[in-house]
Design an enzyme around this catalytic site. Structure first.
Site, PDB file in Angstrom:
ATOM      1  N   SER B  15    -157.254   8.932   3.583  1.00  0.00           N
ATOM      2  CA  SER B  15    -158.209  10.109   3.975  1.00  0.00           C
ATOM      3  C   SER B  15    -158.331  11.052   2.635  1.00  0.00           C
ATOM      4  O   SER B  15    -159.050  10.471   1.526  1.00  0.00           O
ATOM      5  CB  SER B  15    -157.624  10.828   4.949  1.00  0.00           C
ATOM      6  OG  SER B  15    -158.216  12.133   5.524  1.00  0.00           O
ATOM      7  N   HIS B  42    -161.735   8.275   5.589  1.00  0.00           N
ATOM      8  CA  HIS B  42    -162.301   9.562   6.647  1.00  0.00           C
ATOM      9  C   HIS B  42    -163.232  10.222   5.709  1.00  0.00           C
ATOM     10  O   HIS B  42    -163.011  10.106   4.454  1.00  0.00           O
ATOM     11  CB  HIS B  42    -161.211  10.497   6.871  1.00  0.00           C
ATOM     12  CG  HIS B  42    -160.247  10.251   7.892  1.00  0.00           C
ATOM     13  ND1 HIS B  42    -158.928  10.845   7.906  1.00  0.00           N
ATOM     14  CD2 HIS B  42    -160.353   8.989   8.826  1.00  0.00           C
ATOM     15  CE1 HIS B  42    -158.159  10.232   8.811  1.00  0.00           C
ATOM     16  NE2 HIS B  42    -159.145   9.307   9.403  1.00  0.00           N
ATOM     17  N   ASP B 135    -153.162  10.817  11.070  1.00  0.00           N
ATOM     18  CA  ASP B 135    -153.920   9.611  11.456  1.00  0.00           C
ATOM     19  C   ASP B 135    -153.335   8.224  10.904  1.00  0.00           C
ATOM     20  O   ASP B 135    -152.915   8.297   9.727  1.00  0.00           O
ATOM     21  CB  ASP B 135    -155.312   9.593  11.117  1.00  0.00           C
ATOM     22  CG  ASP B 135    -156.428   8.548  11.787  1.00  0.00           C
ATOM     23  OD1 ASP B 135    -155.679   7.888  12.903  1.00  0.00           O
ATOM     24  OD2 ASP B 135    -157.350   8.369  11.412  1.00  0.00           O
TER      25      ASP B 135
END
Lengths: 276, 199
Positions: B15, B42, B135
């Site tokens: 991310s 992401h 996540d």
């Protein structure tokens, strides 16, 4: 493969068979990975030990089936979702549509209606709305009822307004709805030529002589057979020079109808049917 | 040491700071890397395919966005497209979905790792890199539970440490490594089929 995963896959296929036999909704040709995640979500939320136990409830309790049906339909959408797509509609599709004196549009898998109202706005701004009939369909009657009402949470309107502007919209977006407490109610003038009705791409038939068919982010949930069935329906519903719009990660190019269509906007998956 | 498992795929989740971290890891892998790599990074929902170009310049492997229904090939790196979840179907092909966000993310690392783990079970390697959320922790735990191999970037070497830290808390990770070591380690793991530090 682990044994329990194999067993789960068997249970999943049995569940889809049970849904079909009892309620007539056919998910058997859906891509199973997404379905499985959504079933597992319901399983954990309602504390069932396994899919078989849930299947028992499902067979005897229609209201539980309705809950599951909502879980199974993906109702994530926005007005002017993917502004680039709507920009391409404005620039490449609207001029083609303007050549016709009457227009018929089929929006398949319209979910809660945000993208149908977006289309209505485009038509209005191009001066085409009054000559258009839009058929907006979904397999889920609950969600279709929401679409018909055209009432959306006001907190989402900021995003929708941004999308609208990015798509090339010049008007004040607030002209198209009125705020009512926490909700935005879509203008009745946008609703009058939209007919919302129940239609299932897995089991129902064609719509006649459409100038435009839109079906975005629905085919990704189907296996190849069902994708082919849906594309055949679209093809049989489109008139010559009719236009087909799919989702940005979907394509007609795998299907037997590929050669019958030219790209109108390749990146946005907008195709135009050849003349015979 | 075990020689019975042949690794068949690698999943990577990253991310904040991930573009640099991914570039670093992929730049150390050769064109004949034996297994496919699948990545969830992401991104902003409206970002285009820019990351594909960036990574293609860093690695001899072939980088593309994953397309639904396609089967995975060695020597390829597949990226989840922005604003879609990337899943592995029960036959090992790719599937896409716009299901609601998971941990505020779409694509979600957990969704990829969990579905990939069901297909590949103990032949999967899961890697969590830098990121500012949680996540991937659950997904890595599932990779581990299925008998797969887990690697996490040392949080001290991460631009954002919360994602690798969450992954380390979620399961007993096989290897916590500084960013610069992850690529070479992965290569050795896949080439020698060798589970360093296996308990």
């Amino acid at each position: 493969m682990q044994e329990d995963i194999k067993t789960q896959q068997i249970e999943l296929k049995l569940l889809l068979q049970a849904i079909y036999l009892q309620y007539g909704y056919d998910f058997r040709d859906y891509a199973l990975a997404s379905i499985k995640r959504r079933i597992t979500y319901r399983l954990q939320k309602d504390n069932y030990p396994n899919i078989s136990a849930m299947q028992h409830r499902l067979l005897y309790d229609v209201s539980f089936f309705e809950t599951l049906l909502l879980d199974l339909s993906v109702n994530v959408t926005e007005m002017f979702r993917d502004p680039e797509f709507y920009k391409a509609l404005r620039e490449k599709v609207i001029p083609k549509l303007a050549q016709h004196s009457h227009l018929k549009i089929w929006h398949a898998g319209c979910s809660s209606g945000e993208e149908v109202y977006s289309m209505a706005i485009l038509l209005k701004e191009a001066g085409l709305y009054e000559r258009t009939q839009i058929y907006a369909t979904d397999m889920n009657e609950v969600i279709l009822q929401q679409a018909k009402e055209g009432i959306f949470p006001i907190k989402r309107l900021k995003q929708y307004t941004e999308n609208y502007q990015k798509s090339g919209g010049q008007e004040s977006f607030s002209n198209y709805y009125h705020a009512h407490y926490e909700h935005a109610v879509m203008d009745n003038a946008l609703k009058k030529n939209i007919l919302f009705s129940d239609h299932n791409l897995a089991t129902d038939g064609v719509f006649g002589e459409m100038n435009l068919v839109i079906c975005r982010n629905v085919l990704i949930y189907f296996n190849r057979e069902l994708q082919n069935r849906a594309i055949r329906l679209f093809n049989d519903s489109l008139s010559e020079q009719g236009i087909l719009c799919l989702g940005s990660k979907e394509s007609i190019r795998f299907s037997e109808y590929s050669s019958a269509y030219q790209d109108l906007a390749a990146d946005e998956k907008i195709y135009i049917k050849n003349e015979h | 040491m075990s020689t019975e498992t042949i690794f068949e795929a690698v999943v990577i989740g990253s991310s904040a700071g991930g573009v640099r971290a991914l570039s670093m890891v992929l730049s150390t892998l050769p064109a004949n890397f034996r297994v496919p790599i699948i990545i969830v990074q992401h991104l902003h929902p409206h970002s285009g395919a820019g990351l594909v170009d960036v990574l293609n310049h860093k690695t001899p492997l072939i980088v593309n966005q994953a397309e639904e229904k396609t089967l995975l090939e060695a020597g390829h790196v597949y990226l989840a497209p922005p604003n879609y979840h990337l899943l592995l179907e029960l036959d090992g092909s790719f599937a896409l979905s716009i299901m609601p966000k998971v941990h505020y993310a779409r694509p979600s690392i957990d969704v990829l790792f969990e579905t990939a783990s069901e297909f590949y079970d103990k032949t999967l390697i899961g890697i969590i890199l830098t990121g500012a959320n949680h996540d991937g922790a659950q997904g890595l735990a599932q990779v581990k539970q299925a008998g797969g191999y887990s690697i996490v970037q040392d949080p001290n070497t991460a631009e954002a440490e919360s994602m690798p830290s969450a992954a380390i808390k979620a399961c007993e990770v096989d290897a916590v490594l500084p960013l610069t070591d992850i690529g070479p380690y992965l290569l050795q793991l896949v080439n020698n089929n060798y589970r360093k530090g296996q308990r």
